[in-house]
Scaffold this motif. Sequence first.
Motif, mmCIF file in Angstrom:
data_model
loop_
_atom_site.group_PDB
_atom_site.id
_atom_site.type_symbol
_atom_site.label_atom_id
_atom_site.label_comp_id
_atom_site.label_asym_id
_atom_site.label_seq_id
_atom_site.Cartn_x
_atom_site.Cartn_y
_atom_site.Cartn_z
ATOM 1 N N PHE A 58 0.832 -1.205 0.000
ATOM 2 C CA PHE A 58 0.000 0.000 0.000
ATOM 3 C C PHE A 58 0.866 1.255 0.000
ATOM 4 C CE2 PHE A 58 -2.494 3.254 2.331
ATOM 5 C CZ PHE A 58 -3.512 3.414 1.403
ATOM 6 N N LEU A 59 1.886 1.293 0.842
ATOM 7 C CA LEU A 59 2.774 2.462 0.875
ATOM 8 C C LEU A 59 3.597 2.581 -0.402
ATOM 9 C CD1 LEU A 59 4.007 2.354 4.591
ATOM 10 C CD2 LEU A 59 2.255 3.824 3.582
ATOM 11 N N LEU A 60 3.931 1.430 -0.995
ATOM 12 C CA LEU A 60 4.645 1.442 -2.269
ATOM 13 C C LEU A 60 3.774 2.066 -3.352
ATOM 14 C CD1 LEU A 60 7.106 0.539 -3.978
ATOM 15 C CD2 LEU A 60 5.914 -1.630 -4.352
ATOM 16 N N ILE A 61 2.494 1.736 -3.334
ATOM 17 C CA ILE A 61 1.567 2.316 -4.308
ATOM 18 C C ILE A 61 1.510 3.829 -4.148
ATOM 19 C CG2 ILE A 61 -0.898 2.512 -4.876
ATOM 20 C CD1 ILE A 61 -1.050 -0.530 -4.278
ATOM 21 N N GLY A 102 9.693 7.794 -2.191
ATOM 22 C CA GLY A 102 10.128 6.503 -1.651
ATOM 23 C C GLY A 102 10.798 6.653 -0.301
ATOM 24 N N THR A 103 11.677 7.655 -0.183
ATOM 25 C CA THR A 103 12.382 7.900 1.088
ATOM 26 C C THR A 103 11.403 8.301 2.192
ATOM 27 O OG1 THR A 103 14.352 8.614 -0.143
ATOM 28 C CG2 THR A 103 14.208 9.229 2.193
ATOM 29 N N LEU A 136 11.140 0.118 -0.255
ATOM 30 C CA LEU A 136 10.312 1.204 -0.777
ATOM 31 C C LEU A 136 11.117 2.173 -1.631
ATOM 32 C CD1 LEU A 136 8.053 2.027 2.313
ATOM 33 C CD2 LEU A 136 7.266 1.211 0.089
ATOM 34 N N VAL A 137 12.320 2.512 -1.185
ATOM 35 C CA VAL A 137 13.176 3.441 -1.927
ATOM 36 C C VAL A 137 13.687 2.783 -3.204
ATOM 37 C CG1 VAL A 137 15.211 4.919 -1.820
ATOM 38 C CG2 VAL A 137 13.870 4.497 0.252
ATOM 39 N N ALA A 257 -4.252 6.573 -7.147
ATOM 40 C CA ALA A 257 -5.495 6.499 -6.379
ATOM 41 C C ALA A 257 -6.270 5.229 -6.719
ATOM 42 C CB ALA A 257 -6.353 7.737 -6.659
ATOM 43 N N GLY A 258 -6.382 4.941 -8.017
ATOM 44 C CA GLY A 258 -7.111 3.741 -8.423
ATOM 45 C C GLY A 258 -6.450 2.469 -7.933
ATOM 46 N N THR A 259 -5.125 2.409 -8.057
ATOM 47 C CA THR A 259 -4.385 1.233 -7.600
ATOM 48 C C THR A 259 -4.452 1.110 -6.083
ATOM 49 O OG1 THR A 259 -2.855 1.620 -9.439
ATOM 50 C CG2 THR A 259 -2.184 0.018 -7.789
#
Length: 544
Positions: A58-61, A102-103, A136-137, A257-259
């Motif tokens: 979710f945070l990656l999105i 990402g950071t 994430l980064v 938003a959609g993803t």
Amino acid sequence: MAAKAKKRGGSFVKQAAILAAASLLVRFLGFIYRLPLTNMIGDEGNAIYSGGYYIYTFLLILSSAGLPAAISKLVSERIALKQYRNAHRVFQAALVISTCFGTFFAIVMGLGAHRLADMIDIADSYYSLLTLCPTLVIVAIMSVFRGYFQGMRTMVPTAISQIVEQVFNAFFSVYLAWVFMSINIPEGMTKNIPLASAGGTMGTGIGALAGLVVVVFAYCLIRPYLLWRAERCKQPYEESKRELMGRVLQTAWPIIAGTAVFSITNLIDMGMVVRILQQIGFSEANARALYGQLSGKYVTLTTLPVTISTAVATAALPSIAASVKLKEKKQVRRKMALTYRISMIISVPAAVGISALGPQIIHMLFPSASDGGTLLTVGGVSIIFLALCQTSTGILQGIGHIKVPVVGAILGAITKVILNMVLIRIPSINVLGAVLSTTGCYLVAGVFDVIMLSRLTGTKFDIMGSFLKPIIGSAAMAAATLGSYHVFYQLLQSNTIATLLAICIAVAVYGLVMLLIKGIVEEDLQTVPGGGKLIRVCRRLHLL
């Protein structure tokens, strides 16, 4: 002009085939390593692993998921107009955005790991969350390079990096889970499942780093040519990096938003399933085990067949965007029809096959944790609607209507929450409620996207070629699959061998029936791995 359009159309098919082949291999490797991992950590370990992984996803999105599609679209539009310098500036602007985002989200996840784990009622996911922070980064930066290559309509660097990433991911996920499993074993336990799950997620970061190295190396090889081409090009207007950063964000946010809404469906299950199951009388251990079956088996297996439709949609986006920019209406419609047809030709039989042999497949793949087959039998149909959503989203993004899938995703998510609240509370349904709600979610979103796409483009959905013919082929396949499985099982008394032989027969019967009823044509075969050889074989047998 017609010859150029035909060449571009052929290029789209070729790039789709390349990405589909890589995606299939990547999915296969990802699926293979989950088998020993699941057999090591069990259904409860799957729940811990998925808890950390879904929050990471979710945070990656939020940080970068919309960037590849946005960059691909913006770059392909500028290259179509021969604005090479602006195309390269899109890449540079996106790189700044992805690194910052990402950071930021890596720091948020690291500092809030304890609170996030408590929030989803899976406190043991804390270690998995910590190991995923650097990823994430890494993935945010890698997504920009992949989007740039896709915008130039070359899928080879993306394909190679995906394969390398998954190879490293598969090896280190299993190896580190095995190593950490024996560290600080709690009293009364035989293995440390939370740390083993964290070892599995750590492999994700190592794989991502390997994938990043590949795309950076590929970029360094062609960078002199890209800079030379950018300097020589004549363009009427040079866009500033600040202006392009705004356009990247403007294009990316609806995609994000959609993803994100669809990713929230996983978080919805994570937050609702265990809690509601405990409310209706299940113990915490049983509730976690059922959620582990949902996330580690059902989700893993039902998303596997959608690989090809996702790859075709990814390849279609820059191709359709370029054709829209060049006002090639016939090419846009042809690519739309082909994308839908390929998606359904793959997804419909996959849904029927997985539903038909759900318990047998689970028992074959997870012999030491063989519960959860009913989830596949009930929820296999969701594959069709998930493929429909992803395909429609790729096309809508390609033609510039990037906000439409967001509305569809929101409607789907609302449907899922309502169905979860109603169905999971019924004791006889329990975790199957989450499976049914997922199907409802994708059904609502997929149908909405198709209707809106038809209205926006004036193009009718090819019901016969994209839906009815695959259903006819799948019905014949299902009968042959179930019949052959029972015959082989009676003869061999081996579920694994009987299931594998039944799957082989299923593929052969479906392919033969589809060729006989003209449900598969030569252009369709060109988009799948090994399509050229299949075409030659079919011609010899007079099936094409």
